[in-house]
Scaffold this active site. Structure first.
Site, PDB file in Angstrom:
ATOM      1  N   THR A 121       0.866  -1.185   0.000  1.00 42.13           N
ATOM      2  CA  THR A 121       0.000   0.000   0.000  1.00 42.13           C
ATOM      3  C   THR A 121       0.898   1.229   0.000  1.00 42.13           C
ATOM      4  OG1 THR A 121      -1.656  -1.206   1.208  1.00 42.13           O
ATOM      5  CG2 THR A 121      -1.826   1.190   1.267  1.00 42.13           C
ATOM      6  N   ASN A 204     -10.144   1.343   2.286  1.00 41.42           N
ATOM      7  CA  ASN A 204      -9.899   1.278   3.734  1.00 41.42           C
ATOM      8  C   ASN A 204     -10.506   2.480   4.451  1.00 41.42           C
ATOM      9  OD1 ASN A 204      -8.718  -1.192   3.642  1.00 41.42           O
ATOM     10  ND2 ASN A 204      -6.643  -0.513   4.124  1.00 41.42           N
ATOM     11  N   GLY A 249     -18.108  -1.993  18.157  1.00 41.20           N
ATOM     12  CA  GLY A 249     -17.112  -2.587  19.045  1.00 41.20           C
ATOM     13  C   GLY A 249     -16.238  -1.506  19.637  1.00 41.20           C
ATOM     14  N   CYS A 256      -3.611  -1.585   9.240  1.00 38.58           N
ATOM     15  CA  CYS A 256      -4.012  -0.965   7.965  1.00 38.58           C
ATOM     16  C   CYS A 256      -4.930   0.242   8.124  1.00 38.58           C
ATOM     17  CB  CYS A 256      -4.693  -2.004   7.089  1.00 38.58           C
ATOM     18  SG  CYS A 256      -3.626  -3.421   6.806  1.00 38.58           S
ATOM     19  N   ARG A 323      -1.036  -4.759  16.584  1.00 37.62           N
ATOM     20  CA  ARG A 323      -0.720  -3.386  16.156  1.00 37.62           C
ATOM     21  C   ARG A 323      -1.980  -2.523  16.210  1.00 37.62           C
ATOM     22  NH1 ARG A 323       2.387  -4.619  10.669  1.00 37.62           N
ATOM     23  NH2 ARG A 323       1.039  -6.442  10.789  1.00 37.62           N
TER      24      ARG A 323
HETATM   25  C1  UGA Z   1      -8.209  -4.341   6.267  1.00 42.73           C
HETATM   26  C2  UGA Z   1      -9.136  -4.433   5.041  1.00 42.73           C
HETATM   27  O1  UGA Z   1     -10.379  -5.027   5.414  1.00 42.73           O
HETATM   28  C3  UGA Z   1      -8.488  -5.260   3.930  1.00 42.73           C
HETATM   29  O2  UGA Z   1      -9.323  -5.246   2.776  1.00 42.73           O
HETATM   30  C4  UGA Z   1      -7.139  -4.648   3.588  1.00 42.73           C
HETATM   31  O3  UGA Z   1      -6.470  -5.409   2.600  1.00 42.73           O
HETATM   32  C5  UGA Z   1      -6.283  -4.587   4.826  1.00 42.73           C
HETATM   33  O4  UGA Z   1      -6.951  -3.804   5.843  1.00 42.73           O
HETATM   34  C6  UGA Z   1      -4.995  -3.934   4.430  1.00 42.73           C
HETATM   35  O5  UGA Z   1      -5.028  -2.770   4.015  1.00 42.73           O
HETATM   36  O6  UGA Z   1      -3.946  -4.616   4.418  1.00 42.73           O
HETATM   37  P1  UGA Z   1      -7.575  -5.929   8.330  1.00 42.73           P
HETATM   38  O7  UGA Z   1      -6.746  -4.814   8.843  1.00 42.73           O
HETATM   39  O8  UGA Z   1      -7.019  -7.302   8.330  1.00 42.73           O
HETATM   40  O9  UGA Z   1      -8.040  -5.651   6.794  1.00 42.73           O
HETATM   41  O10 UGA Z   1      -8.871  -5.954   9.242  1.00 42.73           O
HETATM   42  P2  UGA Z   1     -10.453  -5.802   9.066  1.00 42.73           P
HETATM   43  O11 UGA Z   1     -11.080  -7.122   9.129  1.00 42.73           O
HETATM   44  O12 UGA Z   1     -10.784  -4.952   7.922  1.00 42.73           O
HETATM   45  O13 UGA Z   1     -10.794  -5.020  10.426  1.00 42.73           O
HETATM   46  C7  UGA Z   1     -10.230  -3.735  10.699  1.00 42.73           C
HETATM   47  C8  UGA Z   1     -10.679  -3.239  12.042  1.00 42.73           C
HETATM   48  O14 UGA Z   1     -12.045  -2.852  11.990  1.00 42.73           O
HETATM   49  C9  UGA Z   1     -10.578  -4.273  13.151  1.00 42.73           C
HETATM   50  O15 UGA Z   1     -10.126  -3.621  14.317  1.00 42.73           O
HETATM   51  C10 UGA Z   1     -12.004  -4.759  13.333  1.00 42.73           C
HETATM   52  O16 UGA Z   1     -12.282  -5.239  14.634  1.00 42.73           O
HETATM   53  C11 UGA Z   1     -12.777  -3.492  13.025  1.00 42.73           C
HETATM   54  N1  UGA Z   1     -14.143  -3.749  12.550  1.00 42.73           N
HETATM   55  C12 UGA Z   1     -14.336  -4.339  11.335  1.00 42.73           C
HETATM   56  C13 UGA Z   1     -15.205  -3.383  13.337  1.00 42.73           C
HETATM   57  O17 UGA Z   1     -15.041  -2.838  14.448  1.00 42.73           O
HETATM   58  N2  UGA Z   1     -16.468  -3.602  12.865  1.00 42.73           N
HETATM   59  C14 UGA Z   1     -16.709  -4.177  11.663  1.00 42.73           C
HETATM   60  O18 UGA Z   1     -17.895  -4.353  11.298  1.00 42.73           O
HETATM   61  C15 UGA Z   1     -15.613  -4.575  10.883  1.00 42.73           C
END
Ligand code: UGA
Length: 424
Positions: A121, A204, A249, A256, A323
């Site tokens: 990224t 993102n 949450g 990310c 992180r």
């Molecule tokens: C995120 C993106 O979803 C990916 O598409 C992207 O490739 C990645 O970043 C990146 O840029 O490398 P990730 O960081 O693994 O992926 O995590 P997510 O599943 O997206 O969750 C991000 C945060 O949002 C977490 O803290 C999660 O608990 C929170 N979240 C997510 C919520 O609080 N509520 C939700 O409904 C969804």
């Protein structure tokens, strides 16, 4: 099938490498850390990432996957060179590209006509900056941006079955070649390099903003006596909105969303622009974790030597990554204010001021308040009667709405949830 080099064996690079090898591509990974290379060559997966270890061992056994500490050796036989390198936040929030630039400079004399693919990224404009850097070194390799959308914890599944693929560059043939490498049925957005780079940040940023909205609606629900599950169900059924990323949450974390939000704000500022809603998402998120820590502390105010049990340290379930983890931050904020915080996480280990426990029950033992901060499914399966007996207090603050309210009530514990009418 193609010969592919992947530079960087982090979770993006390694997932790409094992996934591509499993599709039949011949993959060589260049990774600077010799210990990591030795581990990988021995079939030991350094990531807690479902399925990656199995495909690693399959790739090594089939001979389609190999690792080296030499980036130049890694690219020798390659037609495509994917860069999956770290781009951490610099002090001002911008992305630090020093590792990426060093690798581009190192590889420039060896690339020839190979297609260089930017997977990391990177700030919008990096594709053209990298192209200029190569041209200045007399290298004519085309540069294609192919941002990744993998989520930690489900990275391999996301790689194998992506919603879509984005490829951007100034060389139409190279773009088409990169798009053709993976799932032929997947929708492809083929575009200029700037747009491809922006899609990644925009995705993102948009998702982070959705999480912020869900959390703000949850706050409103608590104040009004409404139920966030009904509100998000109603929102999600509107096809213009959709049901995903509306789970309230303790706020978003990970490597990310926070980093990319800061980088996009920095990029906008460089162009004299503001993205107020994204700035708000970052602030609301940080404030939320402080507010949650305060709410826990308020519950133990006046308790002699208070003890807080913390279930979860990872930034979300399914990963050992802490992180910018809301769970870890909330735990540390509470510990910094003098309460003992004792935590259990099935995979993550972190927190200087936090006492780490060997089980969820241990973390609850003697606690005045139990905080559920990461949504590990196994926490929902804990014997809450046993937990209630082990605790000193009787309050569970469920920041993920994970536990079954009936089971909590049956164990004679009080249950605070996010965005729900209070049930005590
Ligand atoms: C995120 C993106 O979803 C990916 O598409 C992207 O490739 C990645 O970043 C990146 O840029 O490398 P990730 O960081 O693994 O992926 O995590 P997510 O599943 O997206 O969750 C991000 C945060 O949002 C977490 O803290 C999660 O608990 C929170 N979240 C997510 C919520 O609080 N509520 C939700 O409904 C969804």
């Amino acid at each position: 099938m193609a010969d592919i080099a992947v530079i960087g064996a982090g979770y993006v690079g390694l997932t790409l490498a094992v996934g591509a090898a499993s599709m039949g591509h011949d993959v060589t990974v260049g990774e600077a850390d010799p210990d990591r290379v030795a581990d990988l060559m021995a079939g030991h997966c350094p990531l807690f990432e479902a399925g990656v270890g199995d495909l690693l061992r399959e790739g090594l056994a089939s001979g389609l996957l190999t690792f080296t500490t030499s980036n130049t050796d890694a690219v020798t036989a390659a037609e495509f060179v994917f860069l999956a390198l770290p781009t951490p936040s610099a002090a001002d929030g911008s992305a630090n590209l020093s590792v990426l630039h060093a690798v581009v400079d190192e590889l420039a004399p060896h690339l020839g006509e190979r297609v260089l693919v930017l997977k990391s990224t990177v700030p919008v404009g990096t594709n053209r900056d990298v192209t200029a850097r190569l041209r200045a070194a007399d290298c004519t390799a085309p540069v294609v941006s192919n941002p990744e959308f993998l989520r930690e914890g489900t990275a391999l599944a996301d790689f194998m079955r992506p919603d879509h693929v984005v490829v951007g560059g100034d060389d139409a043939e190279a773009i088409a070649q990169v798009a053709a490498l993976f799932d032929p049925d997947c929708p492809v957005t083929a575009t200029d390099p700037m747009s491809a780079e922006l899609v990644k940040y925009a995705t993102n940023a948009y998702l982070a903003t959705r999480v912020m909205m869900a959390n703000s609606f949850a706050d409103l629900c608590e104040a009004l006596g409404a139920d966030i599950d009904a509100v998000t169900a109603g929102l999600g059924r509107d096809h213009r909105i959709g049901p995903f990323f509306l789970q309230p949450g303790p706020g978003f974390g990970g490597s990310c969303f926070p980093k990319d939000a800061r980088a996009l704000l920095d990029l906008a500022a460089d162009h004299g622009l503001d993205v107020p809603i994204l700035a708000a998402a970052v602030k609301v998120n940080a404030d939320r974790q402080e507010r949650m820590a305060e709410a826990v502390l308020a519950e133990v105010a006046g308790v002699f030597e208070p003890v807080v049990g913390l279930w979860g340290l990872a930034f979300k379930a399914g990963t050992d990554d802490t992180r910018e983890s809301p769970a870890l931050r909330i735990g540390e904020l509470i510990a910094d204010r003098g309460a003992t915080v004792q935590a259990y996480d099935p995979e993550a280990v972190a927190g200087d001021s936090i006492r780490l426990c060997d089980s969820a029950l241990d973390a609850a033992t003697g606690a005045d308040v139990l905080v559920v901060a990461t949504e590990w499914p196994e926490f929902a399966g804990e014997d809450l009667t046993e937990v209630a007996e082990a605790m000193r207090g009787d309050l569970v603050m469920d920041l993920r709405n994970l536990l079954d309210p009936e089971a909590v009530r049956a164990a004679e514990l009080r249950h605070r949830q996010i965005g729900k009418p209070e049930q005590e």
